[in-house]
Design a protein around this motif. Structure first.
Motif, PDB file in Angstrom:
ATOM      1  N   ALA A 170       6.740   8.843   3.416  1.00 31.89           N
ATOM      2  CA  ALA A 170       6.873   8.133   4.687  1.00 31.89           C
ATOM      3  C   ALA A 170       6.386   6.697   4.550  1.00 31.89           C
ATOM      4  O   ALA A 170       6.980   5.755   5.103  1.00 31.89           O
ATOM      5  CB  ALA A 170       6.101   8.861   5.780  1.00 31.89           C
ATOM      6  N   MET A 171       5.304   6.499   3.796  1.00 29.99           N
ATOM      7  CA  MET A 171       4.798   5.146   3.569  1.00 29.99           C
ATOM      8  C   MET A 171       5.808   4.316   2.778  1.00 29.99           C
ATOM      9  O   MET A 171       6.007   3.126   3.056  1.00 29.99           O
ATOM     10  CB  MET A 171       3.462   5.210   2.826  1.00 29.99           C
ATOM     11  N   ALA A 172       6.468   4.964   1.805  1.00 28.98           N
ATOM     12  CA  ALA A 172       7.470   4.250   0.997  1.00 28.98           C
ATOM     13  C   ALA A 172       8.651   3.818   1.849  1.00 28.98           C
ATOM     14  O   ALA A 172       9.311   2.803   1.556  1.00 28.98           O
ATOM     15  CB  ALA A 172       7.943   5.140  -0.153  1.00 28.98           C
ATOM     16  N   ARG A 173       8.936   4.565   2.894  1.00 33.37           N
ATOM     17  CA  ARG A 173      10.040   4.216   3.788  1.00 33.37           C
ATOM     18  C   ARG A 173       9.664   3.034   4.683  1.00 33.37           C
ATOM     19  O   ARG A 173      10.523   2.261   5.101  1.00 33.37           O
ATOM     20  CB  ARG A 173      10.396   5.435   4.647  1.00 33.37           C
ATOM     21  N   MET A 174       8.359   2.879   4.962  1.00 35.76           N
ATOM     22  CA  MET A 174       7.921   1.874   5.925  1.00 35.76           C
ATOM     23  C   MET A 174       7.414   0.584   5.288  1.00 35.76           C
ATOM     24  O   MET A 174       7.589  -0.498   5.865  1.00 35.76           O
ATOM     25  CB  MET A 174       6.812   2.462   6.797  1.00 35.76           C
ATOM     26  N   TYR A 175       6.771   0.688   4.097  1.00 33.55           N
ATOM     27  CA  TYR A 175       6.079  -0.462   3.535  1.00 33.55           C
ATOM     28  C   TYR A 175       6.715  -0.941   2.231  1.00 33.55           C
ATOM     29  O   TYR A 175       7.281  -0.144   1.484  1.00 33.55           O
ATOM     30  CB  TYR A 175       4.606  -0.119   3.295  1.00 33.55           C
ATOM     31  N   PRO A 176       6.587  -2.230   1.927  1.00 30.96           N
ATOM     32  CA  PRO A 176       7.201  -2.777   0.711  1.00 30.96           C
ATOM     33  C   PRO A 176       6.449  -2.432  -0.567  1.00 30.96           C
ATOM     34  O   PRO A 176       7.003  -2.525  -1.659  1.00 30.96           O
ATOM     35  CB  PRO A 176       7.200  -4.288   0.955  1.00 30.96           C
ATOM     36  N   VAL A 177       5.167  -2.055  -0.456  1.00 33.26           N
ATOM     37  CA  VAL A 177       4.372  -1.670  -1.627  1.00 33.26           C
ATOM     38  C   VAL A 177       3.575  -0.419  -1.287  1.00 33.26           C
ATOM     39  O   VAL A 177       3.336  -0.109  -0.109  1.00 33.26           O
ATOM     40  CB  VAL A 177       3.398  -2.792  -2.079  1.00 33.26           C
ATOM     41  N   LEU A 178       3.155   0.313  -2.343  1.00 30.53           N
ATOM     42  CA  LEU A 178       2.316   1.488  -2.147  1.00 30.53           C
ATOM     43  C   LEU A 178       0.971   1.253  -2.832  1.00 30.53           C
ATOM     44  O   LEU A 178       0.912   1.119  -4.051  1.00 30.53           O
ATOM     45  CB  LEU A 178       2.970   2.736  -2.739  1.00 30.53           C
ATOM     46  N   PRO A 179      -0.119   1.177  -2.068  1.00 28.19           N
ATOM     47  CA  PRO A 179      -1.440   1.027  -2.690  1.00 28.19           C
ATOM     48  C   PRO A 179      -1.898   2.351  -3.266  1.00 28.19           C
ATOM     49  O   PRO A 179      -1.683   3.414  -2.670  1.00 28.19           O
ATOM     50  CB  PRO A 179      -2.325   0.589  -1.522  1.00 28.19           C
ATOM     51  N   LEU A 180      -2.534   2.301  -4.439  1.00 27.30           N
ATOM     52  CA  LEU A 180      -3.035   3.506  -5.089  1.00 27.30           C
ATOM     53  C   LEU A 180      -4.533   3.388  -5.302  1.00 27.30           C
ATOM     54  O   LEU A 180      -5.022   2.389  -5.829  1.00 27.30           O
ATOM     55  CB  LEU A 180      -2.365   3.716  -6.451  1.00 27.30           C
ATOM     56  N   VAL A 181      -5.255   4.416  -4.895  1.00 28.62           N
ATOM     57  CA  VAL A 181      -6.682   4.519  -5.178  1.00 28.62           C
ATOM     58  C   VAL A 181      -6.850   5.652  -6.182  1.00 28.62           C
ATOM     59  O   VAL A 181      -6.476   6.790  -5.914  1.00 28.62           O
ATOM     60  CB  VAL A 181      -7.488   4.830  -3.901  1.00 28.62           C
ATOM     61  N   GLY A 182      -7.371   5.328  -7.352  1.00 24.64           N
ATOM     62  CA  GLY A 182      -7.513   6.358  -8.380  1.00 24.64           C
ATOM     63  C   GLY A 182      -6.179   6.727  -9.005  1.00 24.64           C
ATOM     64  O   GLY A 182      -5.867   7.914  -9.147  1.00 24.64           O
ATOM     65  N   GLY A 183      -5.411   5.723  -9.383  1.00 23.63           N
ATOM     66  CA  GLY A 183      -4.090   5.977  -9.955  1.00 23.63           C
ATOM     67  C   GLY A 183      -4.123   6.798 -11.228  1.00 23.63           C
ATOM     68  O   GLY A 183      -3.153   7.486 -11.560  1.00 23.63           O
ATOM     69  N   GLY A 184      -5.243   6.749 -11.946  1.00 22.29           N
ATOM     70  CA  GLY A 184      -5.348   7.509 -13.189  1.00 22.29           C
ATOM     71  C   GLY A 184      -5.935   8.898 -13.012  1.00 22.29           C
ATOM     72  O   GLY A 184      -6.031   9.666 -13.979  1.00 22.29           O
ATOM     73  N   THR A 185      -6.318   9.243 -11.788  1.00 19.47           N
ATOM     74  CA  THR A 185      -6.886  10.571 -11.525  1.00 19.47           C
ATOM     75  C   THR A 185      -5.813  11.641 -11.707  1.00 19.47           C
ATOM     76  O   THR A 185      -4.686  11.490 -11.247  1.00 19.47           O
ATOM     77  CB  THR A 185      -7.455  10.637 -10.099  1.00 19.47           C
TER      78      THR A 185
END
Length: 332
Positions: A170-185
């Protein structure tokens, strides 16, 4: 003499995991009592079985009397109640520790034969996360009151109603970027119906008591899961990694807004506690009992995700038709 049909009480039986357990238990011939705070909002569970086989009843796990009423006469009890966000009415300890212990204690007192408790991978009494500590406290309370209980610890649970892939799609449908917290987790996503199958197996008295950690067949980083999701929803979005320190500051600011607004502006984006959780891998521990001991083969993500994530594509269910038409025009 005809043997009576067994009865199971499922606390939180209308929730994401609980409804799948209720459906499976009904399919196996059990009478199912779905114990929820608002039974009028749980009527959708009735068609899971024959007329009268599945019934929602009122129960609040913070209230002794209502829990006892919901358990009365049950042969088995399954507790699926859990929260992702505390608020002024519900705390992690109140729901996931005290509530879990209350259910187990009253189930034992009522002579219930089998108790199954849904916890989570990462439950840890020494964690700096209040969520993880409350999950560990709940397990301890259940085991103390009902030593023969089976405790299931799933990793991130996915399925049509999940709050993980659906949320980020849903966020990908609404926003131009996706923030990631702990992308390597690392995560080990598990299909919701596999968790339900494990709960049904755990109700069987031939299943040994103890803790079972449930993870799917694939271990992937948070970033890799988001990349997989973006491919399925046919959207190109940059994945921007946020440093843990910055993430904590942003989560703290959102929490402060919620506090100052007296809960009128709830923080449903990310909390400081969730940032702490995202700093640790969420996978099955080495040597832990799991699906293999329960005789279940877990479902890979690729078999399920597209079935519900297609709705987030640019043209939704018509994306395939649109793409085919576009290809025809190019060939002409």
């Amino acid at each position: 003499m005809t043997r009576s049909v067994p009865l199971v009480t499922i606390f939180g039986g209308s929730g994401f995991v609980g409804r799948y357990i209720a459906r499976r238990m009904a399919r196996d011939g059990w009478r199912v009592r779905v114990a929820v705070r608002r039974p009028n909002e749980a009527h959708f569970v009735r068609p899971y079985g024959n007329v009268g086989q599945v019934e929602p009843v009122q129960a609040n796990i913070r209230d002794e009397a209502s829990v006892a009423r919901a358990i009365a006469g049950a042969d088995a009890v399954v507790n699926c109640v859990g929260i992702l966000y505390p608020d002024s009415r519900q705390s992690f300890d109140g729901v996931q520790a005290e509530g879990a212990g209350r259910i187990a204690r009253l189930a034992k007192a009522a002579g219930v034969a089998r108790m199954v408790h849904i916890s989570a991978i990462g439950a840890d009494a020494q964690s700096d996360s209040a969520y993880a500590r409350s999950k560990a406290a709940g397990e301890a309370a259940v085991t103390a009151a009902f030593p023969e209980a089976v405790i299931l610890r799933p990793s991130i649970v996915f399925g049509a109603e999940d709050s993980f892939f659906n949320r980020f799609a849903a966020m990908a449908r609404m926003y131009p970027v996706l923030p990631l917290v702990g992308g390597g987790t690392k995560f080990q996503p598990v299909y919701v119906d596999d968790v339900a199958a494990a709960a049904v197996k755990a109700v069987d008295r031939s299943t040994a008591p103890g803790v079972y950690e449930l993870g799917g067949p694939e271990v992937e980083t948070f970033r890799a899961l988001m990349e997989r999701m973006l491919v399925l929803v046919r959207r190109k979005r940059p994945l921007v990694s946020l440093p843990m320190g910055l993430a904590r500051m942003q989560a703290g600011a959102l929490g402060l807004v919620e506090t100052l607004s007296l809960g009128l502006v709830p923080n449903r984006m990310i909390t400081v506690d969730q940032v702490k959780l995202l700093a640790r891998d969420n996978v099955v521990s080495e040597g832990a009992k799991g699906f293999a001991e329960l005789g279940i083969t877990p479902t890979p993500m690729g078999s399920v995700l597209e079935d519900y994530l297609y709705a987030y594509r640019p043209q939704g269910q018509y994306t395939e038709i649109t793409d085919s038409a576009r290809n025809l025009r190019v060939q002409d």
